[in-house]
Design an enzyme around this catalytic site. Sequence first.
Site, short mmCIF file in Angstrom:
data_model
loop_
_atom_site.label_atom_id
_atom_site.label_comp_id
_atom_site.label_asym_id
_atom_site.label_seq_id
_atom_site.Cartn_x
_atom_site.Cartn_y
_atom_site.Cartn_z
N ARG A 90 42.56 15.76 12.95
CA ARG A 90 42.23 14.43 13.42
C ARG A 90 42.41 13.47 12.26
NH1 ARG A 90 41.01 12.85 18.38
NH2 ARG A 90 40.75 10.61 18.24
N HIS A 125 44.65 0.36 14.12
CA HIS A 125 43.66 -0.44 14.84
C HIS A 125 42.99 -1.33 13.79
CE1 HIS A 125 43.50 2.12 18.47
NE2 HIS A 125 43.54 3.17 17.67
N CYS A 127 48.51 2.73 18.72
CA CYS A 127 48.00 4.10 18.90
C CYS A 127 48.33 4.71 20.27
CB CYS A 127 46.51 4.12 18.60
SG CYS A 127 45.90 5.77 18.24
#
Length: 242
Positions: free
Chosen positions: A129, A192, A94
């Site tokens: 997002r 993640h 990320c």
Amino acid sequence: MRPIRLGWMYPDIMDLYGDRGNIQVFEKRCEWRGIPLEVVKCSINDVVDFSTIDILFMGGGADREQGVMYQDLISRKEDIKKAMDDGMVCLLICGGYQLFGKYYEDADGKRLEGLGIFEYYTVADGRTRSIGNIAVECECDGETIQVVGFENHGGQTYEVSKPWGKVLFGHGNEKNGYEGYYDGKTLGTYMHGPLLPKNPKIADHFIKMALARQGITEELQEINDSLSDQAREYMLQRLLKK
Ligand code: GLN
């Protein structure tokens, strides 16, 4: 066999959603097989000789954290680039993935320069997002596999010349159906979760690449991954309604 040297960039700054679990996976999978591994931490102003590093790892970070470390990272550009040219492989999650590209622009239009080693760039528009579980289909050691993880990023990454995989569920780079970057040596991904405990084949791929640098090309000793296989299968079924 000399120890594999695993460089851990900014462990005190770039570590979101269990990213450090990736380091633990490298440690355990090497320990179980009797492969020596040394973890070399590198944070702001630490002196590290990248020419001695086999695998470079960097986790994710919020915009504020990226703002704290990006200048230190840039100051190491030549050393990192040279080590990569000499065979160092990289696993970037990320925020770490973003900063190996040209730049990261936050929702206020503030630009953090990246290493510029890769041509992609990342822009957060403040409205989009990408949050939630993600499943991706990718190639690993000549096999097509499905991996699972968790993403949470405002930045959308554009002009990725070599996407790592196809998004089966979730968002990925820029909601264009592709996730991450992989060129055979560097893997950058939004996953993640952490990535490696959920998808140990990726860890083994990196261990193999690191050993190959020492001329060791034998198959790795098998590890019973049935628990993580079951956990991943469960998530794939849940997300893809298989
Ligand atoms: N700050 C970056 C973004 O929001 C990276 C976030 C992360 O590493 N999870 O895009």
